[in-house]
Design a protein around this motif. Structure first.
Motif, PDB file in Angstrom:
ATOM      1  N   ARG A 227     -17.440   1.934   0.886  1.00 38.02           N
ATOM      2  CA  ARG A 227     -16.793   1.051   1.781  1.00 38.02           C
ATOM      3  C   ARG A 227     -16.828   1.576   3.300  1.00 38.02           C
ATOM      4  O   ARG A 227     -16.315   0.725   4.193  1.00 38.02           O
ATOM      5  CB  ARG A 227     -15.481   0.416   1.186  1.00 38.02           C
ATOM      6  N   LYS A 228     -17.370   2.723   3.464  1.00 39.78           N
ATOM      7  CA  LYS A 228     -17.313   3.227   4.728  1.00 39.78           C
ATOM      8  C   LYS A 228     -15.849   3.514   5.430  1.00 39.78           C
ATOM      9  O   LYS A 228     -15.741   3.220   6.567  1.00 39.78           O
ATOM     10  CB  LYS A 228     -18.347   2.666   5.558  1.00 39.78           C
ATOM     11  N   ILE A 229     -14.939   3.732   4.529  1.00 45.86           N
ATOM     12  CA  ILE A 229     -13.414   3.589   5.017  1.00 45.86           C
ATOM     13  C   ILE A 229     -13.491   5.131   6.011  1.00 45.86           C
ATOM     14  O   ILE A 229     -13.831   5.927   5.633  1.00 45.86           O
ATOM     15  CB  ILE A 229     -12.565   3.873   3.616  1.00 45.86           C
ATOM     16  N   ARG A 230     -12.834   5.016   6.972  1.00 44.85           N
ATOM     17  CA  ARG A 230     -12.692   5.896   7.986  1.00 44.85           C
ATOM     18  C   ARG A 230     -11.350   6.630   8.050  1.00 44.85           C
ATOM     19  O   ARG A 230     -11.412   7.884   8.698  1.00 44.85           O
ATOM     20  CB  ARG A 230     -12.754   5.386   9.380  1.00 44.85           C
ATOM     21  N   LYS A 231     -10.412   6.227   7.167  1.00 40.46           N
ATOM     22  CA  LYS A 231      -9.222   7.084   7.243  1.00 40.46           C
ATOM     23  C   LYS A 231      -8.100   6.880   5.995  1.00 40.46           C
ATOM     24  O   LYS A 231      -8.158   5.842   5.458  1.00 40.46           O
ATOM     25  CB  LYS A 231      -8.404   6.624   8.616  1.00 40.46           C
ATOM     26  N   ILE A 232      -7.588   8.171   5.621  1.00 39.79           N
ATOM     27  CA  ILE A 232      -6.703   8.057   4.422  1.00 39.79           C
ATOM     28  C   ILE A 232      -5.308   7.446   4.744  1.00 39.79           C
ATOM     29  O   ILE A 232      -4.980   8.236   5.741  1.00 39.79           O
ATOM     30  CB  ILE A 232      -6.702   9.358   3.803  1.00 39.79           C
ATOM     31  N   THR A 233      -4.873   6.386   4.499  1.00 37.85           N
ATOM     32  CA  THR A 233      -3.605   5.795   4.968  1.00 37.85           C
ATOM     33  C   THR A 233      -2.483   5.688   3.530  1.00 37.85           C
ATOM     34  O   THR A 233      -3.079   5.488   2.527  1.00 37.85           O
ATOM     35  CB  THR A 233      -3.736   4.695   5.640  1.00 37.85           C
ATOM     36  N   PRO A 234      -1.261   5.632   3.868  1.00 40.57           N
ATOM     37  CA  PRO A 234      -0.359   5.442   3.016  1.00 40.57           C
ATOM     38  C   PRO A 234      -0.751   4.194   2.087  1.00 40.57           C
ATOM     39  O   PRO A 234      -0.620   4.078   0.723  1.00 40.57           O
ATOM     40  CB  PRO A 234       0.917   5.332   3.217  1.00 40.57           C
ATOM     41  N   LYS A 235      -1.051   3.320   2.494  1.00 41.53           N
ATOM     42  CA  LYS A 235      -1.563   1.797   2.174  1.00 41.53           C
ATOM     43  C   LYS A 235      -2.719   1.896   1.316  1.00 41.53           C
ATOM     44  O   LYS A 235      -2.737   1.262   0.177  1.00 41.53           O
ATOM     45  CB  LYS A 235      -1.695   0.871   3.285  1.00 41.53           C
ATOM     46  N   LEU A 236      -3.603   2.726   1.693  1.00 43.37           N
ATOM     47  CA  LEU A 236      -4.813   2.850   0.729  1.00 43.37           C
ATOM     48  C   LEU A 236      -4.517   3.818  -0.466  1.00 43.37           C
ATOM     49  O   LEU A 236      -4.911   3.346  -1.540  1.00 43.37           O
ATOM     50  CB  LEU A 236      -5.913   3.582   1.423  1.00 43.37           C
ATOM     51  N   LEU A 237      -3.522   4.634  -0.315  1.00 44.24           N
ATOM     52  CA  LEU A 237      -2.951   5.476  -1.440  1.00 44.24           C
ATOM     53  C   LEU A 237      -2.176   4.570  -2.383  1.00 44.24           C
ATOM     54  O   LEU A 237      -2.476   4.956  -3.676  1.00 44.24           O
ATOM     55  CB  LEU A 237      -2.470   6.918  -0.969  1.00 44.24           C
ATOM     56  N   ILE A 238      -1.372   3.938  -1.934  1.00 44.77           N
ATOM     57  CA  ILE A 238      -0.505   3.102  -2.752  1.00 44.77           C
ATOM     58  C   ILE A 238      -1.219   2.147  -3.600  1.00 44.77           C
ATOM     59  O   ILE A 238      -1.174   1.944  -4.776  1.00 44.77           O
ATOM     60  CB  ILE A 238       0.479   2.397  -2.031  1.00 44.77           C
ATOM     61  N   SER A 239      -2.306   1.465  -2.991  1.00 49.03           N
ATOM     62  CA  SER A 239      -3.096   0.703  -3.645  1.00 49.03           C
ATOM     63  C   SER A 239      -3.912   1.082  -4.704  1.00 49.03           C
ATOM     64  O   SER A 239      -4.038   0.520  -5.766  1.00 49.03           O
ATOM     65  CB  SER A 239      -4.045  -0.122  -2.583  1.00 49.03           C
ATOM     66  N   THR A 240      -4.295   2.462  -4.399  1.00 47.87           N
ATOM     67  CA  THR A 240      -5.285   3.188  -5.481  1.00 47.87           C
ATOM     68  C   THR A 240      -4.411   3.387  -6.704  1.00 47.87           C
ATOM     69  O   THR A 240      -4.783   3.381  -7.624  1.00 47.87           O
ATOM     70  CB  THR A 240      -5.538   4.410  -4.856  1.00 47.87           C
ATOM     71  N   ALA A 241      -3.019   4.001  -6.442  1.00 44.51           N
ATOM     72  CA  ALA A 241      -2.173   4.391  -7.389  1.00 44.51           C
ATOM     73  C   ALA A 241      -1.954   2.883  -8.445  1.00 44.51           C
ATOM     74  O   ALA A 241      -1.978   3.145  -9.472  1.00 44.51           O
ATOM     75  CB  ALA A 241      -0.546   4.901  -6.871  1.00 44.51           C
ATOM     76  N   LYS A 242      -1.750   1.865  -7.711  1.00 42.89           N
ATOM     77  CA  LYS A 242      -1.448   0.649  -8.429  1.00 42.89           C
ATOM     78  C   LYS A 242      -2.563   0.344  -9.224  1.00 42.89           C
ATOM     79  O   LYS A 242      -2.497  -0.259 -10.344  1.00 42.89           O
ATOM     80  CB  LYS A 242      -1.029  -0.511  -7.587  1.00 42.89           C
ATOM     81  N   ALA A 243      -3.905   0.494  -8.644  1.00 44.94           N
ATOM     82  CA  ALA A 243      -4.975   0.154  -9.379  1.00 44.94           C
ATOM     83  C   ALA A 243      -5.264   1.029 -10.584  1.00 44.94           C
ATOM     84  O   ALA A 243      -5.804   0.656 -11.721  1.00 44.94           O
ATOM     85  CB  ALA A 243      -6.318   0.380  -8.458  1.00 44.94           C
ATOM     86  N   ILE A 244      -4.950   2.150 -10.576  1.00 43.21           N
ATOM     87  CA  ILE A 244      -5.093   3.256 -11.553  1.00 43.21           C
ATOM     88  C   ILE A 244      -3.727   2.955 -12.853  1.00 43.21           C
ATOM     89  O   ILE A 244      -4.226   2.953 -13.902  1.00 43.21           O
ATOM     90  CB  ILE A 244      -4.594   4.752 -11.159  1.00 43.21           C
ATOM     91  N   ALA A 245      -2.928   2.495 -12.358  1.00 43.13           N
ATOM     92  CA  ALA A 245      -1.716   2.459 -13.056  1.00 43.13           C
ATOM     93  C   ALA A 245      -1.998   0.938 -14.049  1.00 43.13           C
ATOM     94  O   ALA A 245      -1.680   1.004 -15.199  1.00 43.13           O
ATOM     95  CB  ALA A 245      -0.461   2.109 -12.418  1.00 43.13           C
TER      96      ALA A 245
END
Length: 281
Positions: A227-245
């Motif tokens: 997705r050519k994401i340019r930066k690691i953000t809290p929103k990205l990390l929280i969304s990832t955690a919820k997806a894994i959960a």
């Protein structure tokens, strides 16, 4: 890439020099707090995302496991007390992400006990930052002191047998124990269970409930590149955690199975879907 270099400035200069041929950078196996300083400097100067396995990966997998654990014990993130043992890269990352996710009462401890606003012994800029956003009651003392009436323990201390059964018995009802230090956890699962722990997880593949950052890095990095994401953000990390959960099938979801298998192909799909609308700035 293994670098024959340990000086911070040289590591930063090397990574800046190789940036043009990479879509993202993953930092691993650099001691704290040096790695936090390196990560911070690179995030400001690179046009590609800088992922740190200990800080970002461990915080995401810990949040994912916690979200599922709280469902089982019927508690809310904004109403619980969490004690984190370890104020290095992983402890720093976990505390920051849990605050961003809505946790209001976190106490981080290191070898000198609780970190609180105004503490002067054994502090650095990252512990000072944690002191400003955690421990709202300014609790002081050892980890055993602050564990009283806690709902959750998250261990990333690097110390075997840091806590004992008596400590767990002084926690609130249905305590959650994440003893994530490898290869030897902060408490043996059988000891934690006999002391009354409701949910027990480790970072080891020797026990059920594997909370390991291997669940995060390969899957998330693939999505970051795609997705050519340019930066690691809290929103990205929280969304990832919820997806894994939510990857854990409902029929298999129980106290001894709070996380998906790292080879579950749905992890990749769920993270990709979750990050479609997540801004990278």
């Amino acid at each position: 890439l293994c670098l024959n270099e340990t000086k911070k400035d040289q590591i930063v200069a090397t990574i800046k020099a190789i940036e043009p041929v990479f879509g993202a950078i993953n930092l691993e196996d650099i001691e704290s707090p040096k790695v936090l300083e390196i990560s911070e400097e690179l995030e400001k100067s690179l046009s590609i995302p800088v992922f740190h396995d200990d800080r970002h990966g461990t915080s995401v997998v810990a949040l994912a496991a916690l979200l599922n654990s709280l469902k089982l014990v019927k508690k809310q993130l904004n109403a619980i007390k969490i004690v984190i043992a370890g104020a290095g890269s992983a402890g720093y990352g976990i505390a920051k992400l849990l605050v961003a996710a809505g946790c209001r009462n976190i106490v981080v401890t290191d070898s000198d006990g609780a970190i609180y606003r105004g503490r002067t012994k054994n502090m650095n800029k990252y512990k000072t930052e944690l002191a400003k956003i955690t421990n709202p009651k300014k609790q002081k003392g050892t980890i055993y002191d602050v564990m009283k009436n806690a709902d959750v323990f998250i261990g990333v201390s690097g110390k075997k047998n840091l806590i004992n059964g008596k400590t767990i018995k002084e926690m609130k009802k249905n305590p959650i124990i994440f003893a994530l230090t490898n290869p030897d956890p902060e408490i043996e699962p059988k000891v934690a269970k006999s002391a009354g722990a409701k949910i027990i997880a480790t970072g080891s593949y020797l026990y059920p409930n594997k909370v390991n950052n291997a669940l995060v890095f390969p899957h998330l990095m693939r999505v970051i590149l795609d997705r050519k994401i340019r930066k690691i953000t809290p929103k990205l990390l929280i969304s990832t955690a919820k997806a894994i959960a939510r990857t854990v099938p409902e029929k298999d979801f129980h106290y001894n199975n709070i996380m998906p298998d790292m080879y579950d192909k749905r992890i990749q799909k769920n993270i990709s879907r979750a990050l479609i609308h997540v801004a990278s700035t």
